[in-house]
Design a protein around this motif. Structure first.
Motif, PDB file in Angstrom:
ATOM      1  N   TRP A   1       3.397  47.773  37.782  1.00 55.17           N
ATOM      2  CA  TRP A   1       3.022  48.244  39.105  1.00 55.17           C
ATOM      3  C   TRP A   1       1.757  48.970  39.059  1.00 55.17           C
ATOM      4  O   TRP A   1       1.348  49.845  38.048  1.00 55.17           O
TER       5      TRP A   1
ATOM      6  N   GLN B   1       3.463  54.698  40.309  1.00 58.99           N
ATOM      7  CA  GLN B   1       4.821  55.272  40.254  1.00 58.99           C
ATOM      8  C   GLN B   1       4.880  55.269  41.888  1.00 58.99           C
ATOM      9  O   GLN B   1       6.214  54.959  42.364  1.00 58.99           O
ATOM     10  N   ALA B   2       4.203  55.545  42.707  1.00 60.36           N
ATOM     11  CA  ALA B   2       4.486  55.748  44.259  1.00 60.36           C
ATOM     12  C   ALA B   2       4.501  54.605  44.720  1.00 60.36           C
ATOM     13  O   ALA B   2       5.423  54.246  45.665  1.00 60.36           O
TER      14      ALA B   2
ATOM     15  N   LEU C   1       6.022  51.750  43.319  1.00 62.13           N
ATOM     16  CA  LEU C   1       7.232  51.600  42.911  1.00 62.13           C
ATOM     17  C   LEU C   1       8.249  52.319  43.746  1.00 62.13           C
ATOM     18  O   LEU C   1       9.316  51.643  44.287  1.00 62.13           O
ATOM     19  N   ASP C   2       8.080  53.500  43.814  1.00 63.95           N
ATOM     20  CA  ASP C   2       8.973  54.505  44.738  1.00 63.95           C
ATOM     21  C   ASP C   2       8.993  53.802  46.070  1.00 63.95           C
ATOM     22  O   ASP C   2      10.390  53.541  46.667  1.00 63.95           O
TER      23      ASP C   2
ATOM     24  N   GLN D   1      11.062  50.494  45.977  1.00 63.28           N
ATOM     25  CA  GLN D   1      12.627  50.820  45.691  1.00 63.28           C
ATOM     26  C   GLN D   1      13.266  51.380  47.132  1.00 63.28           C
ATOM     27  O   GLN D   1      14.330  51.260  47.225  1.00 63.28           O
ATOM     28  N   GLY D   2      12.435  52.089  47.840  1.00 70.16           N
ATOM     29  CA  GLY D   2      12.999  52.954  49.083  1.00 70.16           C
ATOM     30  C   GLY D   2      13.006  51.929  50.299  1.00 70.16           C
ATOM     31  O   GLY D   2      13.516  52.422  51.318  1.00 70.16           O
TER      32      GLY D   2
ATOM     33  N   GLN E   1      17.128  48.296  49.438  1.00 73.84           N
ATOM     34  CA  GLN E   1      18.055  49.104  49.437  1.00 73.84           C
ATOM     35  C   GLN E   1      19.341  48.186  50.222  1.00 73.84           C
ATOM     36  O   GLN E   1      20.487  48.208  49.287  1.00 73.84           O
TER      37      GLN E   1
END
Length: 106
Positions: free
Chosen positions: A71, A74-75, A77-78, A81-82, A87
């Motif tokens: 990725w 990290q932001a 990816l987060d 995933q959100g 979800q």
């Protein structure tokens, strides 16, 4: 992600995610089919670079699958995933009484 002294995750910049899956050998095919559906969602997300799912050679291996993904941050990816779509797929996977698995992301 847990930080290891001297190996902190940069606030911005590319990251590699390794997720090891413990799945009964007889359920690997079903798990892979569902993983592909989740991977399509992730591939469309901003910051996604690539992913590859590796399968154990032996059906006796504890960890049948290992996913390695890259990725931009990290932001990113987060955020992926959100997402509601991701979800929803994760919830359906966890709530399926027929499919047993454990995931160990790092």
């Amino acid at each position: 992600m847990t930080s290891v002294p001297g190996h902190e995750t940069p606030a911005a910049g590319p990251i590699t995610v390794i997720n090891v899956f413990e799945v009964p050998a007889e359920q690997v095919g079903e798990f892979i089919a569902r993983w592909r559906a989740r991977a399509e969602i992730m591939a469309a997300a901003p910051g996604f670079r690539d992913t590859r799912l590796h399968r154990a050679v032996s059906p006796q291996a504890r960890f049948q699958l290992v996913n390695v993904a890259h990725w931009d941050s990290q932001a990113d990816l987060d955020g992926a995933q959100g997402s509601g779509a991701f979800q929803d797929r994760i919830r359906a996977l966890r709530e399926d009484p027929q499919l047993r698995f454990s995931a160990y992301p790092a």
